[in-house]
Design an enzyme around this catalytic site. Structure first.
Site, short mmCIF file in Angstrom:
data_model
loop_
_atom_site.label_atom_id
_atom_site.label_comp_id
_atom_site.label_asym_id
_atom_site.label_seq_id
_atom_site.Cartn_x
_atom_site.Cartn_y
_atom_site.Cartn_z
N GLU A 415 38.77 47.21 42.35
CA GLU A 415 39.42 48.56 41.76
C GLU A 415 38.47 49.78 42.18
O GLU A 415 37.84 50.34 41.57
CB GLU A 415 39.00 48.39 40.31
CG GLU A 415 39.90 47.38 39.38
CD GLU A 415 39.89 46.91 38.13
OE1 GLU A 415 40.86 46.89 37.35
OE2 GLU A 415 38.55 47.00 37.63
N GLU A 491 43.62 38.53 39.25
CA GLU A 491 43.43 38.48 37.77
C GLU A 491 44.75 38.10 36.79
O GLU A 491 45.67 38.83 37.23
CB GLU A 491 42.60 39.62 37.28
CG GLU A 491 41.22 39.95 37.76
CD GLU A 491 40.53 41.10 37.37
OE1 GLU A 491 41.01 41.94 36.17
OE2 GLU A 491 39.79 41.80 38.11
#
Length: 968
Positions: A415, A491
């Site tokens: 991220e 994820e």
């Protein structure tokens, strides 16, 4: 008029990542001396980073008035400052590279004696992890500074070492320019939190090496070469390799390849005249040929988890025993892969992955997620001023961990948006280590990576990707490149609170589409911090419990383990879904089908045990004769039991795959997989004979063993067992984290807008008939015209009381219901529970694969799952009957016609809904019993997709039938 030139920025606000440090290299142990500097250090905490040192770095400084602090440790967990949790937001203004003036700074001092036999020559001071920026002095002389909290730092110190007493001084800043690169979803904690060691580096020793151990799956041979800075020799006795030149290419074999299923390590010695280093060699080759991620020529299916480092008492300080416990639990729950979210782990963890067998995505200590909140303006990933800092982080990870066979992919970080610095990291890594693919999720174009990675993609998107039908991107070349890549979900299935749901459906997609090669559930463990009340009560804190102004609440509690490493029901569900052996009994054909989904291991180490139960009691058992199945193999084995039982009691065939001997990671008999099937059909339960209600004195109406209020029709008792809260329709549950959906679409918001948490009931009619009692009502919330029409029909005989609950929605309901059933309250002494149905753990419609049909006993207290934030939990599904008993055996039996769900707790749903922590829940003088026809599914919308349509509880007409029998 005079002008003042701006001062040079302090080192902790510099774009430069370090000064005075050594080049990165592999981490290893050798026969050269080393000195462990972990112990209790002297410590003081200052409020600002710019405060003078006061000479604390000098050997003669008097630190007797200072506190003490263990190293490794986080100072906030030892009474100095407070922990703080944010998921995305920086807890300081976004003004790179600057940080606040209020910048807690810890000064450390350690006086140590150099052993009398310490050799002359080079020496290195090594820090394995310091958060977030630190400067170091040895005997009063500055060595330099470093950033990169989860990465090693080394300094040359030989000229400064003294025989006898030495003084090591370290200044650590909580905030630095590097903090902008470390915005991972976790607690902000500071200090020297990994090991500190002094290493002798003999002249002519092995300062660094890169061990290349490839495997040719077509010939079974291994290729061994070791790159070193110094001429070295390699010995591997098992392979007949003795004192051979390390730099040469040695073809050896046949060898047994390393894999997560068969983690074969060959032990050798790498040596120069000055130093010997034990090495563990795993022969394996990783590639993405044909758009498929392969190891040793075979496609991989990653059954993975994301793992933060966490301990409820010490934070990210983990000892070897804790790391081993994690690895053993993973192996025992059929997990085969770990993503080291979102930083390189303690190096001992990778040693354990090598030894016990786990595929690893090793992730760089880089995340800039907070810049997303300002539109990614000034994001370091695309700012050339941060280029060296980001690249150095990648170099330090790769060089440290390059010799681990378990590491099969490098991840650029998490991220961190997009940008030129990420590309530079990938290009350097590909040149340095072309034998491992490169991963990064945050760039949808995926131009510089070797796998296509997504987070929390819903099931339908994963299916589209599997069919190569995902939406395109603007650049045709990048789009074509991405479509040619294997796909992983880095994820998915957010394991926050109750849940996650939808695991089995994801696994089905992974096993259907070759391109979809599994993923990593978020995440391994809840990051709760242990707290203790004066009365000894222990609980676990989350965001906001430490006075943070900015925090993200319990979003830090999203793991498969509770903070004390108790497995959650979600981990049990994951184990079942990840089973490597599929067991499908088919009583109709008299066979059981067995499929080995391992890619490398056969089933020779497993024993297959069968048993037959009648209403949960074992009546026959034995072992199946099964030849070893090769990887990917299937077979059908005849069952040694008749397909139809001789009894009318409900019978089930159970087949279990267990270890046929002790393994390094589990004992003999450990269950790896199981399957079950019902034998024959369930005999219908007899209906109670109708009995006319009889009116007694004082407004009491009697129907079989039940007594009712003759005016309202409310149930008062069953066979002398008082019912303190009358049976009433129950539509509300204390919302789960996935219902709440902090980062998804919240169904809780819809439920509360409809007033499902504040329903009231209006009785429409009470009617007595020859064979029973009917109570009709309408359930609705204030300010809403939606309602539920309810009919309670009671009948019974001398022994049993039967309830038929019929519901019909009144109006157009816009969303699924939380639950549908009834609630009643029983005496508190009925706390022993026995049931026949799914168990032993909790189950909901989309998380019940791990709950097998059987007979179980628990106390009411044991039925609870103590999630960090209290919420709906403890439901037992598909129950045929359940008994609630006092110590003398009296109580109440509930039967389903055919089945029901139940939960029982010593507090109300309202109390569960309002509590922030489990210790906020106070037992009442009753047991709240919930008997449900169904629940809405759970999903994983706390940070992912919601409930799949097939698991939604739609507000249509429903019927629930229950029978109550007093136990005397």
């Amino acid at each position: 008029m005079t002008s003042t030139q701006p001062a040079s920025p302090p080192y902790y606000e510099s774009f430069a990542p370090s000064a005075g440090t050594r080049p990165p290299r592999a981490r290893f142990r050798s026969d050269a001396p080393e000195l462990d500097l972990d112990c209790t250090w002297r410590f003081r905490l200052l409020p600002r980073a710019d405060q003078p040192t006061g000479g604390f770095e000098q050997p003669g400084f008097d630190d007797s008035g200072w506190d003490t602090l263990p190293v490794p440790a986080h100072w906030q967990l030892h009474g100095h400052g407070r922990p703080a949790y944010t998921n995305v937001s920086y807890p300081f203004p976004i003004d790179p590279p600057h940080v606040p003036d209020d910048n807690p700074t810890g000064d450390y001092r350690r006086v140590f004696d150099l052993p009398h036999d310490w050799p002359d020559g080079p020496a290195v001071l090594r820090f394995d992890g310091v958060d977030s920026c630190f400067a170091v002095w040895l005997n009063g002389t500055a060595l330099g500074y470093s950033t990169g909290s989860r990465l090693p730092t080394e300094f040359d110190v030989a000229p400064l070492l003294r025989g006898g007493r030495n003084t090591l001084a370290v200044r650590v800043h909580q905030w630095s320019a590097a903090s902008y690169l470390e915005d991972q979803d976790m607690w902000w904690l500071s200090g020297i939190f990994r090991d500190v060691r002094l290493l002798s580096r003999p002249a002519g020793g092995l300062d660094d090496f890169f061990l290349h151990a490839g495997y040719d799956h077509t010939t079974g041979t291994g290729t061994l070469r070791v790159d070193t800075r110094t001429s070295a020799r390699i010995t591997v006795e098992e392979l007949g390799l003795f004192d051979a030149p390390a730099a040469a290419v040695h073809e050896v074999g046949p060898v047994e390849p390393w894999s997560a299923e068969t983690p074969r390590l060959y032990h050798g010695v790498l040596a120069t005249a000055a130093e010997r280093v034990p090495v563990r060699i795993g022969f394996r080759t990783v590639d993405t040929s044909g758009g498929v991620l392969r190891a040793n020529g075979r496609p991989l299916l990653l059954r993975g988890v994301n793992r933060h480092e966490w301990h409820p008492d010490s934070g990210r300080v983990l000892d070897h025993a804790t790391m081993l416990a994690d690895v053993l639990l993973m192996k025992q729950h059929n997990i085969n892969a770990v993503r080291t979210s979102h930083y390189p782990p303690h190096p001992d963890f990778l040693d354990l992955c090598d030894e016990y067998g786990l595929w690893v995505i090793d992730e760089c200590d880089l995340e800039t997620h907070g810049f997303e909140e300002v539109g990614w303006r000034r994001n370091p990933s695309d700012d050339p001023r941060w280029g060296e800092a980001t690249l150095e982080r990648m170099r330090r990870m790769v060089e440290r961990d390059k010799n681990h066979p378990s590491v099969i992919m490098w991840s650029l970080g998490n991220e961190a948006g997009t940008g030129q610095n990420l590309r530079a990291m990938a290009e350097w890594t590909r040149q340095r280590d072309p034998g491992r693919p490169i991963h990064y999720e945050g760039d949808p174009d995926s131009p510089y990576v070797d796998v296509y990675s997504r987070m929390y993609a819903p099931h339908e998107e994963v299916a589209a990707i599997g069919r190569y039908a995902e939406p395109g991107t603007a650049d045709p070349a990048n789009d074509a490149h991405r479509r040619a890549l294997p796909f992983v979900l880095c994820e998915y299935a957010h394991a926050m609170g109750t849940g996650p749901g939808g695991l089995a459906e994801y696994q089905e997609l992974f096993e259907t589409f070759d391109r979809c090669q599994g993923g990593f559930v978020w995440e391994w463990i809840d990051h709760g911090i242990r707290r203790r009340e004066p009365d000894g009560t222990e609980w676990f804190g989350y965001g906001g419990d430490f006075g943070e102004v900015l925090h993200d609440g319990n979003f830090v509690a999203d793991g498969l383990l509770l903070p004390d490493r108790t497995p959650s029901p979600g981990l049990g569900e994951l184990k079942k879904v990840y089973e490597p052996v599929r067991i499908c009994p088919d009583p109709a054909s008299g066979t059981v089908r067995l499929t080995n989904t391992w890619a490398f291991a056969d089933t020779s180490g497993l024993a297959f045990l069968w048993s037959v139960t009648e209403e949960g009691v074992v009546v026959a058992e034995g072992q199946l004769a099964v030849d070893a199945l090769p990887p990917g193999g299937s077979t059908e084995v005849p069952l040694p039991v008749p397909p139809v039982p001789a009894t009318d009691r409900e019978s089930w065939l159970n087949v279990r795959a267990v270890l046929g001997g002790e393994r390094a990671w589990a004992p003999d008999g450990h269950e790896v997989a199981w399957g079950q099937a019902q034998l024959g059909s369930t005999a219908p339960r007899p209906e109670p004979a109708g009995a006319a209600p009889a009116t007694g004195t004082e407004g009491v109406l009697t129907l079989g063993p039940g007594t009712f209020d003759s005016a309202s029709g409310a149930l008062r008792s069953i066979g002398g067992v008082p019912v303190s809260s009358p049976v009433a329709l129950d539509l509300w549950r204390a919302p789960t984290d996935n219902d709440h959906a902090q980062h998804g679409i919240s169904v809780e918001d819809q439920w509360r807008r409809l007033g499902l948490d504040r329903l009231t009931e209006r009785r429409v009619a009470t009617e007595m008939a020859e064979d029973g009692l009917v109570v009709r009502s309408r359930v609705a919330a204030a300010a809403s015209d939606l309602g539920m029409l309810v009919s309670y029909t009671w009948s019974g005989d001398a022994d049993r009381l039967l309830l038929t609950l019929d519901t019909e929605p009144d109006g157009r309901w816009p969303c699924p219901l939380p639950r549908l059933g009834v609630h009643l309250a029983l005496p508190p002494e009925l706390g022993a529970v026995e049931w026949f149905g799914r168990g032993p753990g909790e189950a909901y419609p989309d998380i019940q694969r791990a709950a097998r049909v059987g007979r179980y006993t628990r106390s009411v207290d044991e039925l609870q799952t103590p999630y960090l934030r209290p919420q709906e939990n403890g439901n037992r599904a598909d129950t045929r009957w359940a008994c609630f008993r006092a110590a003398d055996g009296t109580g109440l039996r509930v039967e389903g016609h055919p089945v029901f769900d139940f939960s029982a707790r010593r507090w109300s749903t309202r109390a569960l809904d309002s509590a922030r922590h489990p210790h906020d829940l106070t037992p009442e003088d009753r047991i709240h019993l919930h008997l449900d026809l169904a629940h809405n599914g759970i999903g994983s919308a706390s940070c992912g997709p919601g409930v799949l349509p097939q698991y939604e509880l739609r507000p249509t007409g429903h019927r629930l039938r229950l029978a109550f029998t007093p136990l005397r």
